[in-house]
Design a protein around this motif. Structure first.
Motif, PDB file in Angstrom:
ATOM      1  N   CYS A  98      -5.853  -2.563  -7.055  1.00  0.00           N
ATOM      2  CA  CYS A  98      -4.498  -2.244  -7.497  1.00  0.00           C
ATOM      3  C   CYS A  98      -4.372  -0.838  -8.058  1.00  0.00           C
ATOM      4  CB  CYS A  98      -4.035  -3.250  -8.548  1.00  0.00           C
ATOM      5  SG  CYS A  98      -3.607  -4.861  -7.856  1.00  0.00           S
ATOM      6  N   GLN A  99      -5.463  -0.091  -8.122  1.00  0.00           N
ATOM      7  CA  GLN A  99      -5.377   1.273  -8.638  1.00  0.00           C
ATOM      8  C   GLN A  99      -4.406   2.119  -7.827  1.00  0.00           C
ATOM      9  OE1 GLN A  99      -9.254   3.018  -8.927  1.00  0.00           O
ATOM     10  NE2 GLN A  99      -9.915   1.692 -10.594  1.00  0.00           N
ATOM     11  N   ALA A 100      -4.328   1.858  -6.533  1.00  0.00           N
ATOM     12  CA  ALA A 100      -3.416   2.624  -5.680  1.00  0.00           C
ATOM     13  C   ALA A 100      -1.967   2.433  -6.120  1.00  0.00           C
ATOM     14  CB  ALA A 100      -3.575   2.205  -4.217  1.00  0.00           C
ATOM     15  N   PHE A 101      -1.647   1.226  -6.568  1.00  0.00           N
ATOM     16  CA  PHE A 101      -0.287   0.980  -7.055  1.00  0.00           C
ATOM     17  C   PHE A 101      -0.041   1.743  -8.357  1.00  0.00           C
ATOM     18  CE2 PHE A 101      -1.217  -2.589  -4.336  1.00  0.00           C
ATOM     19  CZ  PHE A 101      -0.027  -2.774  -3.642  1.00  0.00           C
ATOM     20  N   ASP A 102      -1.011   1.693  -9.239  1.00  0.00           N
ATOM     21  CA  ASP A 102      -0.869   2.401 -10.516  1.00  0.00           C
ATOM     22  C   ASP A 102      -0.719   3.907 -10.298  1.00  0.00           C
ATOM     23  OD1 ASP A 102      -1.095   0.088 -12.096  1.00  0.00           O
ATOM     24  OD2 ASP A 102      -3.279   0.151 -11.992  1.00  0.00           O
ATOM     25  N   LEU A 103      -1.531   4.456  -9.404  1.00  0.00           N
ATOM     26  CA  LEU A 103      -1.501   5.904  -9.163  1.00  0.00           C
ATOM     27  C   LEU A 103      -0.169   6.356  -8.574  1.00  0.00           C
ATOM     28  CD1 LEU A 103      -5.097   6.446  -7.720  1.00  0.00           C
ATOM     29  CD2 LEU A 103      -4.243   7.232  -9.930  1.00  0.00           C
ATOM     30  N   ASN A 104       0.484   5.463  -7.838  1.00  0.00           N
ATOM     31  CA  ASN A 104       1.732   5.835  -7.179  1.00  0.00           C
ATOM     32  C   ASN A 104       2.962   5.302  -7.915  1.00  0.00           C
ATOM     33  OD1 ASN A 104       1.068   7.218  -4.460  1.00  0.00           O
ATOM     34  ND2 ASN A 104      -0.384   5.531  -4.579  1.00  0.00           N
ATOM     35  N   ALA A 105       2.758   4.835  -9.150  1.00  0.00           N
ATOM     36  CA  ALA A 105       3.870   4.357  -9.988  1.00  0.00           C
ATOM     37  C   ALA A 105       4.692   3.289  -9.270  1.00  0.00           C
ATOM     38  CB  ALA A 105       4.750   5.517 -10.421  1.00  0.00           C
ATOM     39  N   VAL A 106       4.009   2.421  -8.541  1.00  0.00           N
ATOM     40  CA  VAL A 106       4.663   1.318  -7.841  1.00  0.00           C
ATOM     41  C   VAL A 106       4.376   0.034  -8.611  1.00  0.00           C
ATOM     42  CG1 VAL A 106       4.701  -0.036  -5.713  1.00  0.00           C
ATOM     43  CG2 VAL A 106       4.497   2.458  -5.607  1.00  0.00           C
ATOM     44  N   ASP A 107       5.430  -0.730  -8.905  1.00  0.00           N
ATOM     45  CA  ASP A 107       5.220  -1.927  -9.712  1.00  0.00           C
ATOM     46  C   ASP A 107       4.694  -3.068  -8.852  1.00  0.00           C
ATOM     47  OD1 ASP A 107       5.048  -3.229 -12.081  1.00  0.00           O
ATOM     48  OD2 ASP A 107       7.168  -3.058 -12.583  1.00  0.00           O
ATOM     49  N   TYR A 108       3.814  -3.843  -9.426  1.00  0.00           N
ATOM     50  CA  TYR A 108       3.242  -4.986  -8.722  1.00  0.00           C
ATOM     51  C   TYR A 108       2.935  -6.084  -9.731  1.00  0.00           C
ATOM     52  CZ  TYR A 108      -1.175  -3.280 -10.610  1.00  0.00           C
ATOM     53  OH  TYR A 108      -2.166  -2.865 -11.468  1.00  0.00           O
ATOM     54  N   LEU A 109       2.844  -7.301  -9.224  1.00  0.00           N
ATOM     55  CA  LEU A 109       2.543  -8.466 -10.049  1.00  0.00           C
ATOM     56  C   LEU A 109       1.293  -9.128  -9.504  1.00  0.00           C
ATOM     57  CD1 LEU A 109       6.168  -9.921 -10.096  1.00  0.00           C
ATOM     58  CD2 LEU A 109       5.038  -8.771 -12.001  1.00  0.00           C
ATOM     59  N   LEU A 110       0.350  -9.382 -10.377  1.00  0.00           N
ATOM     60  CA  LEU A 110      -0.857 -10.107  -9.973  1.00  0.00           C
ATOM     61  C   LEU A 110      -0.590 -11.608 -10.043  1.00  0.00           C
ATOM     62  CD1 LEU A 110      -3.752  -8.131 -11.711  1.00  0.00           C
ATOM     63  CD2 LEU A 110      -3.259  -8.265  -9.267  1.00  0.00           C
ATOM     64  N   LYS A 111      -0.998 -12.310  -9.009  1.00  0.00           N
ATOM     65  CA  LYS A 111      -0.852 -13.770  -9.000  1.00  0.00           C
ATOM     66  C   LYS A 111      -1.975 -14.406  -9.820  1.00  0.00           C
ATOM     67  CE  LYS A 111       1.192 -13.874  -4.361  1.00  0.00           C
ATOM     68  NZ  LYS A 111       1.030 -14.409  -2.995  1.00  0.00           N
ATOM     69  N   ARG A 124      12.757  -2.967 -14.776  1.00  0.00           N
ATOM     70  CA  ARG A 124      12.605  -1.552 -14.425  1.00  0.00           C
ATOM     71  C   ARG A 124      12.456  -1.348 -12.921  1.00  0.00           C
ATOM     72  NH1 ARG A 124       6.501  -0.854 -16.980  1.00  0.00           N
ATOM     73  NH2 ARG A 124       5.359  -1.776 -15.230  1.00  0.00           N
ATOM     74  N   ALA A 125      12.863  -2.353 -12.135  1.00  0.00           N
ATOM     75  CA  ALA A 125      12.710  -2.281 -10.676  1.00  0.00           C
ATOM     76  C   ALA A 125      13.411  -1.047 -10.127  1.00  0.00           C
ATOM     77  CB  ALA A 125      13.291  -3.539 -10.036  1.00  0.00           C
ATOM     78  N   HIS A 126      12.735  -0.356  -9.225  1.00  0.00           N
ATOM     79  CA  HIS A 126      13.306   0.850  -8.648  1.00  0.00           C
ATOM     80  C   HIS A 126      12.932   0.958  -7.176  1.00  0.00           C
ATOM     81  CE1 HIS A 126       9.207   1.966  -9.835  1.00  0.00           C
ATOM     82  NE2 HIS A 126       9.252   2.853  -8.860  1.00  0.00           N
ATOM     83  N   ARG A 127      13.656   1.802  -6.488  1.00  0.00           N
ATOM     84  CA  ARG A 127      13.375   2.021  -5.070  1.00  0.00           C
ATOM     85  C   ARG A 127      12.117   2.856  -4.911  1.00  0.00           C
ATOM     86  NH1 ARG A 127      19.680   3.625  -4.043  1.00  0.00           N
ATOM     87  NH2 ARG A 127      20.526   1.506  -4.164  1.00  0.00           N
ATOM     88  N   LEU A 128      11.427   2.631  -3.819  1.00  0.00           N
ATOM     89  CA  LEU A 128      10.177   3.348  -3.568  1.00  0.00           C
ATOM     90  C   LEU A 128      10.442   4.578  -2.706  1.00  0.00           C
ATOM     91  CD1 LEU A 128       7.808   0.364  -2.741  1.00  0.00           C
ATOM     92  CD2 LEU A 128       8.422   1.306  -4.957  1.00  0.00           C
ATOM     93  N   ASN A 129       9.618   5.591  -2.885  1.00  0.00           N
ATOM     94  CA  ASN A 129       9.740   6.743  -1.985  1.00  0.00           C
ATOM     95  C   ASN A 129       8.711   6.649  -0.856  1.00  0.00           C
ATOM     96  OD1 ASN A 129       7.228   8.202  -2.717  1.00  0.00           O
ATOM     97  ND2 ASN A 129       8.236   8.455  -4.701  1.00  0.00           N
ATOM     98  N   ALA A 130       8.993   7.352   0.220  1.00  0.00           N
ATOM     99  CA  ALA A 130       8.161   7.253   1.417  1.00  0.00           C
ATOM    100  C   ALA A 130       6.725   7.693   1.150  1.00  0.00           C
ATOM    101  CB  ALA A 130       8.772   8.076   2.540  1.00  0.00           C
ATOM    102  N   ALA A 131       6.542   8.712   0.326  1.00  0.00           N
ATOM    103  CA  ALA A 131       5.191   9.214   0.044  1.00  0.00           C
ATOM    104  C   ALA A 131       4.344   8.149  -0.640  1.00  0.00           C
ATOM    105  CB  ALA A 131       5.269  10.460  -0.828  1.00  0.00           C
ATOM    106  N   ALA A 132       4.942   7.422  -1.591  1.00  0.00           N
ATOM    107  CA  ALA A 132       4.202   6.364  -2.286  1.00  0.00           C
ATOM    108  C   ALA A 132       3.773   5.281  -1.307  1.00  0.00           C
ATOM    109  CB  ALA A 132       5.059   5.774  -3.399  1.00  0.00           C
ATOM    110  N   LEU A 133       4.671   4.901  -0.406  1.00  0.00           N
ATOM    111  CA  LEU A 133       4.321   3.870   0.575  1.00  0.00           C
ATOM    112  C   LEU A 133       3.222   4.345   1.518  1.00  0.00           C
ATOM    113  CD1 LEU A 133       7.844   2.426   1.438  1.00  0.00           C
ATOM    114  CD2 LEU A 133       5.930   1.184   0.417  1.00  0.00           C
ATOM    115  N   ASP A 134       3.266   5.615   1.897  1.00  0.00           N
ATOM    116  CA  ASP A 134       2.207   6.163   2.755  1.00  0.00           C
ATOM    117  C   ASP A 134       0.851   6.072   2.061  1.00  0.00           C
ATOM    118  OD1 ASP A 134       3.963   6.745   4.765  1.00  0.00           O
ATOM    119  OD2 ASP A 134       4.159   8.867   4.275  1.00  0.00           O
ATOM    120  N   HIS A 135       0.805   6.409   0.779  1.00  0.00           N
ATOM    121  CA  HIS A 135      -0.454   6.343   0.040  1.00  0.00           C
ATOM    122  C   HIS A 135      -0.959   4.907  -0.087  1.00  0.00           C
ATOM    123  CE1 HIS A 135       0.703  10.393  -2.007  1.00  0.00           C
ATOM    124  NE2 HIS A 135       0.086  10.584  -0.863  1.00  0.00           N
ATOM    125  N   LEU A 136      -0.037   3.965  -0.249  1.00  0.00           N
ATOM    126  CA  LEU A 136      -0.440   2.565  -0.346  1.00  0.00           C
ATOM    127  C   LEU A 136      -1.025   2.072   0.969  1.00  0.00           C
ATOM    128  CD1 LEU A 136       2.508   1.018  -2.392  1.00  0.00           C
ATOM    129  CD2 LEU A 136       0.219   1.583  -3.192  1.00  0.00           C
TER     130      LEU A 136
END
Length: 258
Positions: A98-111, A124-136
């Motif tokens: 999940c470090q990739a999510f943290d580095l790209n400021a993308v919110d995630y929930l662990l099950k 605090r839900a927000h829209r994602l940018n294309a660069a963040a999705l590419d990194h993920l």
């Protein structure tokens, strides 16, 4: 997003019914802290895309690991909408992954998802940018099942299995299927890297679906010029001299495997 005094319109996406039911239960427990209107559920990425285009959705709780179109691919297609919903991923990945999510400021929930964490993520839900999705996608690589284009405000999906060739034209790539052409803004080199097992480079600006090659021949009047034809297409494509040797070896290796 919706107005502050209205409930958050939420779509739950997970291929496992028990996981969707648990999220509903947790959201019910959080009703006093956050107003949420669950507008629907989906068990796959294709259904999620369809539902978001059929009704207003402010946020999507999106599972990552799903058969076929995974959550990351679904999010990338959703991001092509003129007003994309906020995305919150849910995942069973461990903390290291999940470090990739943290580095790209993308919110995630662990099950399994905790109520307090869910409220915080939705608040605090927000829209994602294309660069963040590419990194993920680089951190969790998996070839897409579809390419997509935005046509008149709607997302049109192009199954990769239906693509005959990909041809670079200036800053666009032409995607050719048996039925029509599409223009996408992607790099041919990147597409080759992602789909290299299914597509062969026949020219500096062209990749063809290897399974669709039906004829390879010599160009008339040229000693070492070659062309090919693909199933479902009358058009003749040139195989460049530079690419022909590597192309021929790949074709031979494929025939040997068959």
């Amino acid at each position: 997003m919706n107005a502050p005094n209205l409930p958050l319109r939420l779509l739950i996406v997970d291929d496992e019914a028990p996981a969707r039911h648990r999220l509903r239960d947790v959201l019910a427990d959080c009703a006093g802290q956050l107003r949420v209107d669950i507008v629907g559920e989906a068990d796959n990425g294709l259904d999620a895309l369809n539902q978001v285009q059929q009704q207003p959705v402010d946020a999507v709780l999106l599972d990552i690991r799903m058969p076929g179109m995974d959550g990351l691919e679904c999010a990338a297609h959703l991001n092509r909408l003129s007003a994309p919903p906020a995305i919150i991923f849910s995942t069973a990945y461990d903390a290291y992954a999940c470090q990739a999510f943290d580095l790209n400021a993308v919110d995630y929930l662990l099950k399994p998802v905790r109520a307090d964490r869910l409220v915080r993520a939705l608040s605090r839900a927000h829209r994602l940018n294309a660069a963040a999705l590419d990194h993920l996608r680089e951190a969790h690589p998996k070839a897409r099942t579809h390419l997509s284009v935005n046509e008149k405000g709607r997302i049109v999906l192009i199954p990769v299995a239906d693509i005959l060739y990909l041809k670079a034209e200036l800053k666009y790539v032409t995607v050719r299927t048996a039925g029509r052409e599409f223009l996408i803004e992607e790099s041919l080199t990147r597409l080759e890297h992602e789909f290299g097992e299914a597509f062969l480079r026949v020219h500096r600006n062209c990749l063809v679906a290897s399974a669709r090659i039906r004829e390879v021949g010599k160009l008339p009047g040229e000693d070492d010029g070659h062309f090919l034809r693909l199933d479902g297409l009358d058009e003749r494509l040139t195989v460049s001299r530079r690419q022909y040797s590597a192309f021929r070896e790949k074709i031979r290796s494929m025939q040997t495997m068959d």
